[in-house]
Motif scaffolding. Structure first.
Motif, PDB file in Angstrom:
ATOM      1  N   GLY B  52       0.805  -1.223   0.000  1.00 11.46           N
ATOM      2  CA  GLY B  52       0.000   0.000   0.000  1.00 11.46           C
ATOM      3  C   GLY B  52       0.836   1.270   0.000  1.00 11.46           C
ATOM      4  N   ALA B  53       1.814   1.324   0.903  1.00 12.22           N
ATOM      5  CA  ALA B  53       2.617   2.540   1.029  1.00 12.22           C
ATOM      6  C   ALA B  53       3.371   2.845  -0.256  1.00 12.22           C
ATOM      7  CB  ALA B  53       3.586   2.404   2.199  1.00 12.22           C
ATOM      8  N   ALA B  54       3.947   1.780  -0.864  1.00 11.55           N
ATOM      9  CA  ALA B  54       4.745   1.986  -2.074  1.00 11.55           C
ATOM     10  C   ALA B  54       3.863   2.452  -3.234  1.00 11.55           C
ATOM     11  CB  ALA B  54       5.483   0.704  -2.441  1.00 11.55           C
ATOM     12  N   LEU B  55       2.662   1.858  -3.337  1.00 15.01           N
ATOM     13  CA  LEU B  55       1.774   2.250  -4.438  1.00 15.01           C
ATOM     14  C   LEU B  55       1.184   3.633  -4.221  1.00 15.01           C
ATOM     15  CD1 LEU B  55       0.049  -1.152  -5.117  1.00 15.01           C
ATOM     16  CD2 LEU B  55       1.192   0.258  -6.830  1.00 15.01           C
ATOM     17  N   GLN B 171       9.238   3.117 -15.491  1.00 15.39           N
ATOM     18  CA  GLN B 171       9.709   3.316 -14.113  1.00 15.39           C
ATOM     19  C   GLN B 171       8.937   2.438 -13.143  1.00 15.39           C
ATOM     20  OE1 GLN B 171      10.974   7.137 -12.553  1.00 15.39           O
ATOM     21  NE2 GLN B 171       9.892   8.094 -14.247  1.00 15.39           N
ATOM     22  N   PHE B 172       7.633   2.298 -13.427  1.00 11.39           N
ATOM     23  CA  PHE B 172       6.793   1.479 -12.563  1.00 11.39           C
ATOM     24  C   PHE B 172       7.242   0.009 -12.620  1.00 11.39           C
ATOM     25  CE2 PHE B 172       2.967  -1.050 -11.696  1.00 11.39           C
ATOM     26  CZ  PHE B 172       2.614  -0.536 -10.468  1.00 11.39           C
ATOM     27  N   LEU B 173       7.536  -0.484 -13.841  1.00 14.36           N
ATOM     28  CA  LEU B 173       7.965  -1.878 -13.986  1.00 14.36           C
ATOM     29  C   LEU B 173       9.291  -2.133 -13.284  1.00 14.36           C
ATOM     30  CD1 LEU B 173       7.070  -2.546 -17.751  1.00 14.36           C
ATOM     31  CD2 LEU B 173       5.776  -3.187 -15.707  1.00 14.36           C
ATOM     32  N   LEU B 174      10.144  -1.101 -13.268  1.00 11.88           N
ATOM     33  CA  LEU B 174      11.503  -1.293 -12.752  1.00 11.88           C
ATOM     34  C   LEU B 174      11.686  -0.813 -11.313  1.00 11.88           C
ATOM     35  CD1 LEU B 174      13.544  -0.143 -15.898  1.00 11.88           C
ATOM     36  CD2 LEU B 174      13.047  -2.474 -15.143  1.00 11.88           C
ATOM     37  N   CYS B 175      10.626  -0.311 -10.688  1.00 17.69           N
ATOM     38  CA  CYS B 175      10.839   0.355  -9.401  1.00 17.69           C
ATOM     39  C   CYS B 175      10.925  -0.610  -8.225  1.00 17.69           C
ATOM     40  CB  CYS B 175       9.736   1.393  -9.141  1.00 17.69           C
ATOM     41  SG  CYS B 175       8.162   0.650  -8.694  1.00 17.69           S
ATOM     42  N   GLY B 176      10.747  -1.925  -8.482  1.00 13.06           N
ATOM     43  CA  GLY B 176      10.907  -2.885  -7.403  1.00 13.06           C
ATOM     44  C   GLY B 176       9.609  -3.354  -6.789  1.00 13.06           C
ATOM     45  N   LEU B 177       8.485  -2.871  -7.335  1.00  8.90           N
ATOM     46  CA  LEU B 177       7.201  -3.315  -6.799  1.00  8.90           C
ATOM     47  C   LEU B 177       6.844  -4.709  -7.312  1.00  8.90           C
ATOM     48  CD1 LEU B 177       4.911  -0.163  -6.830  1.00  8.90           C
ATOM     49  CD2 LEU B 177       5.248  -1.724  -4.915  1.00  8.90           C
ATOM     50  N   LEU B 178       7.167  -4.987  -8.567  1.00  8.03           N
ATOM     51  CA  LEU B 178       6.808  -6.279  -9.157  1.00  8.03           C
ATOM     52  C   LEU B 178       7.819  -7.340  -8.753  1.00  8.03           C
ATOM     53  CD1 LEU B 178       5.717  -5.081 -12.707  1.00  8.03           C
ATOM     54  CD2 LEU B 178       4.345  -5.359 -10.646  1.00  8.03           C
ATOM     55  N   VAL B 179       9.095  -6.981  -8.895  1.00  9.75           N
ATOM     56  CA  VAL B 179      10.189  -7.865  -8.496  1.00  9.75           C
ATOM     57  C   VAL B 179      11.178  -6.992  -7.727  1.00  9.75           C
ATOM     58  CG1 VAL B 179      12.110  -9.279  -9.330  1.00  9.75           C
ATOM     59  CG2 VAL B 179       9.938  -9.296 -10.560  1.00  9.75           C
ATOM     60  N   SER B 200      11.643   6.721  -4.709  1.00  9.13           N
ATOM     61  CA  SER B 200      10.478   7.124  -3.930  1.00  9.13           C
ATOM     62  C   SER B 200       9.747   5.877  -3.414  1.00  9.13           C
ATOM     63  CB  SER B 200       9.603   8.114  -4.708  1.00  9.13           C
ATOM     64  OG  SER B 200       8.564   7.506  -5.347  1.00  9.13           O
ATOM     65  N   VAL B 201       9.775   4.782  -4.188  1.00  6.28           N
ATOM     66  CA  VAL B 201       9.195   3.520  -3.714  1.00  6.28           C
ATOM     67  C   VAL B 201      10.038   2.934  -2.577  1.00  6.28           C
ATOM     68  CG1 VAL B 201       8.790   1.117  -4.385  1.00  6.28           C
ATOM     69  CG2 VAL B 201       7.918   2.977  -5.814  1.00  6.28           C
ATOM     70  N   ASP B 202      11.370   2.987  -2.733  1.00  6.32           N
ATOM     71  CA  ASP B 202      12.262   2.531  -1.645  1.00  6.32           C
ATOM     72  C   ASP B 202      11.946   3.279  -0.351  1.00  6.32           C
ATOM     73  OD1 ASP B 202      13.515   0.751  -3.225  1.00  6.32           O
ATOM     74  OD2 ASP B 202      15.448   1.821  -3.358  1.00  6.32           O
ATOM     75  N   ALA B 203      11.792   4.591  -0.480  1.00  3.36           N
ATOM     76  CA  ALA B 203      11.533   5.397   0.717  1.00  3.36           C
ATOM     77  C   ALA B 203      10.200   5.000   1.348  1.00  3.36           C
ATOM     78  CB  ALA B 203      11.533   6.888   0.350  1.00  3.36           C
ATOM     79  N   ALA B 204       9.182   4.807   0.499  1.00  6.06           N
ATOM     80  CA  ALA B 204       7.865   4.431   1.027  1.00  6.06           C
ATOM     81  C   ALA B 204       7.930   3.079   1.742  1.00  6.06           C
ATOM     82  CB  ALA B 204       6.845   4.390  -0.110  1.00  6.06           C
ATOM     83  N   LYS B 205       8.641   2.125   1.128  1.00  3.10           N
ATOM     84  CA  LYS B 205       8.786   0.798   1.751  1.00  3.10           C
ATOM     85  C   LYS B 205       9.491   0.921   3.096  1.00  3.10           C
ATOM     86  CE  LYS B 205       9.248  -2.325  -2.244  1.00  3.10           C
ATOM     87  NZ  LYS B 205      10.325  -2.875  -3.105  1.00  3.10           N
ATOM     88  N   GLU B 206      10.558   1.715   3.115  1.00  5.89           N
ATOM     89  CA  GLU B 206      11.350   1.905   4.323  1.00  5.89           C
ATOM     90  C   GLU B 206      10.483   2.483   5.454  1.00  5.89           C
ATOM     91  OE1 GLU B 206      14.459   1.077   4.833  1.00  5.89           O
ATOM     92  OE2 GLU B 206      15.020   2.202   6.647  1.00  5.89           O
ATOM     93  N   VAL B 207       9.686   3.498   5.089  1.00 10.00           N
ATOM     94  CA  VAL B 207       8.827   4.116   6.104  1.00 10.00           C
ATOM     95  C   VAL B 207       7.788   3.115   6.614  1.00 10.00           C
ATOM     96  CG1 VAL B 207       7.140   5.946   6.560  1.00 10.00           C
ATOM     97  CG2 VAL B 207       9.140   6.447   5.169  1.00 10.00           C
ATOM     98  N   ASP B 218      17.343   8.604  -0.285  1.00  9.60           N
ATOM     99  CA  ASP B 218      16.259   8.480  -1.259  1.00  9.60           C
ATOM    100  C   ASP B 218      15.674   9.857  -1.582  1.00  9.60           C
ATOM    101  OD1 ASP B 218      16.474   5.690  -1.302  1.00  9.60           O
ATOM    102  OD2 ASP B 218      15.093   5.473   0.395  1.00  9.60           O
ATOM    103  N   PHE B 219      15.444  10.640  -0.536  1.00  7.57           N
ATOM    104  CA  PHE B 219      14.889  11.983  -0.734  1.00  7.57           C
ATOM    105  C   PHE B 219      15.825  12.847  -1.573  1.00  7.57           C
ATOM    106  CE2 PHE B 219      11.801  12.381   3.135  1.00  7.57           C
ATOM    107  CZ  PHE B 219      11.078  11.313   2.636  1.00  7.57           C
ATOM    108  N   LEU B 220      17.126  12.727  -1.291  1.00 14.24           N
ATOM    109  CA  LEU B 220      18.103  13.530  -2.034  1.00 14.24           C
ATOM    110  C   LEU B 220      18.051  13.217  -3.523  1.00 14.24           C
ATOM    111  CD1 LEU B 220      21.382  13.752   0.075  1.00 14.24           C
ATOM    112  CD2 LEU B 220      20.014  15.625  -0.881  1.00 14.24           C
TER     113      LEU B 220
END
Lengths: 241, 242
Positions: B52-55, B171-179, B200-207, B218-220
């Protein structure tokens, strides 16, 4: 270059989309005059105007406005410009449009200045309407107000009177005259030949070439025609280029 | 650059948005509806907390991209840009004016959609909630900046709209959500390492998984992409055109 030349174009050549629109244009416009740039559409009027405002990429030649190269940063608040199709924001009211341009131009008291400019073009009754609700003539007047609001020394207006009713056209030309009398310089393009009578000088442009650069009386005397339209035809038929 | 001109441009853009109620409804409503739908789809799986957070960050990216690129394109095609660039308005004033206006929209949008995900849909976030809101807002800002840049290459609104899938879907395919990114083929992982949505997906997952999330880098990177896209966007503005 004469002392009073406000716009000076020398051997201007412009290509657009691979073909030559202006092969070799030279002209001079003096301070305090209303000069009509007349000719059929497709004749290069807008290209000439865009070059004078400094938004047209040119091939060669020089364009000087108020002693500076066209498009010079210092000219940007001294030259007012309206494009051929009214370029204002359709989703803003007339008042918000003119106020925005006033602020961009750094006009002091921009609210009052905007209201004055709107009054000048006789749109006060429509000031709160969105531009998309206006008729074509009202739109071009709103666009004109956005150019007038900065009180520029030079006004370059591309077909400002298209689609206006005769009363309004007369009023606008009266306003152009008053501005010129106050020392402003106006270059006004039109494809309506009968507007020639309102100009101090006429530039007739056809196929990118200036076929006349004269006052109307001199032009009529030279061609023996009764009006500007007749003079234009006479010049074309005589093969002047 | 001139702060007065930048801010009046921002105010003008906001006024234009305000006159289009349906666009406002779509901007704020669409991400909320999508998150609600996602929560419903994942209702009995426990996956909502995982993804949820990443999406959450990808929906504002898409919406802001489309809205910004079409708005900026309109300015080019209506002749107002040509007119503006014949005035003292600087190119930076123009781009920053748009950036400020749409940043405000992105902030409101990010706050609304995050609130909906956490409070209404019950998204479980391990880290501080406000940090997730920042991630979502940054992602909206990224969409705004990429949209402004992309509008420089579109001649019609059809093209502008299609730049969205062209820039966002890869970007969506490669952002780490699928794999997960580290399990992708090396070439794709390398590509995903430079794309902003990955971060931004990494940051969301981390949070969402860590009580004390490390998201500064990630923010930088996302911030650098936003600034870079805005700078490149201003380079697509030409005072003289053919």
């Amino acid at each position: 270059m004469t002392v009073d030349a406000v716009i000076e174009v020398e051997h201007l050549s412009v290509k657009r989309g691979g073909h030559v629109v202006l092969p070799d244009l030279s002209l001079t416009i003096e301070r305090g005059s209303v000069v009509g740039l007349l000719g059929p559409s497709g004749g290069g009027k807008s290209t000439a105007i865009r070059s004078i405002v400094g938004v047209q990429r040119i091939e060669s030649g020089t364009v000087t406005v108020l002693g500076l190269p066209a498009g010079h940063p210092e000219l940007r608040h001294r030259v007012g410009y309206t494009t051929q199709s009214p370029s204002i924001y359709a989703d803003l009211s007339v008042r918000d449009n003119v106020r925005y341009f006033a602020r961009i131009l750094g006009v002091a008291n921009h609210r009052e200045a905007a209201d004055r400019a709107i009054e000048t073009v006789d749109l006060t009754d429509h000031a709160n309407r969105h531009a998309r609700e206006l008729s074509g003539g009202q739109l071009s007047r709103a666009s004109l107000a956005a150019a007038l609001v900065g009180d520029p020394e030079v006004l370059v207006l591309d077909e400002p009177t298209v689609g206006l009713d005769p009363v309004l056209r007369r009023d606008l030309w009266d306003m152009f005259r008053a501005l010129a009398d106050a020392g402003r310089t106006l270059l006004v393009s039109s494809h309506v030949m009968d507007e020639a009578v309102r100009c101090d000088r006429l530039l007739l442009l056809r196929s990118g070439r200036l076929i006349a650069d004269d006052t109307l009386p001199d032009l009529l005397a030279r061609t023996g025609a009764a009006d500007a339209e007749g003079a234009f035809l006479a010049l074309v038929e005589a093969g002047v280029s | 650059m001139n702060p007065g001109r930048t801010l009046s441009t921002a105010a003008r853009v906001l006024r234009q948005i305000r006159s289009d109620k349906r666009t406002i409804a779509l901007m704020f409503g669409l991400p909320i509806v999508l998150i609600g739908l996602l929560a419903w789809v994942y209702a009995d799986t426990g996956l909502f907390d995982q993804f949820g957070a990443a999406l959450l960050g990808t929906f504002p990216l898409v919406v802001m991209f489309v809205v910004t690129s079409v708005a900026a394109l309109r300015e080019r095609t209506s002749g107002t840009l040509e007119r503006l660039l014949s005035t003292p308005l600087g190119k930076a004033d123009f781009i920053l004016g748009y950036a400020v206006a749409f940043s405000l929209m992105a902030i409101v949008q990010g706050a609304l959609v995050s609130w909906f995900a956490i409070v209404v849909c019950g998204l479980d976030v391990a880290g501080p909630t406000w940090l997730l809101v920042v991630v979502v807002m940054l992602s909206g800002l990224l969409g705004m900046a990429l949209g402004l840049f992309a509008s420089g290459f579109a001649q019609t609104e059809f093209q502008a709209v299609q730049f969205m899938p062209a820039t966002v879907l890869p970007q969506f395919l490669l952002c780490g959500l699928l794999v997960p990114r580290d399990r992708m083929p090396a070439v794709l992982e390398a590509i995903s390492n430079v794309l902003p949505l990955s971060y931004s997906v990494d940051a969301a997952k981390e949070v969402s998984v860590s009580a004390d999330p490390a998201v500064a880098s990630d923010f930088l990177i996302v911030g650098a992409w936003i600034i870079g896209a805005l700078v490149l966007g201003s380079l697509t503005l030409r005072r003289r055109t053919p």
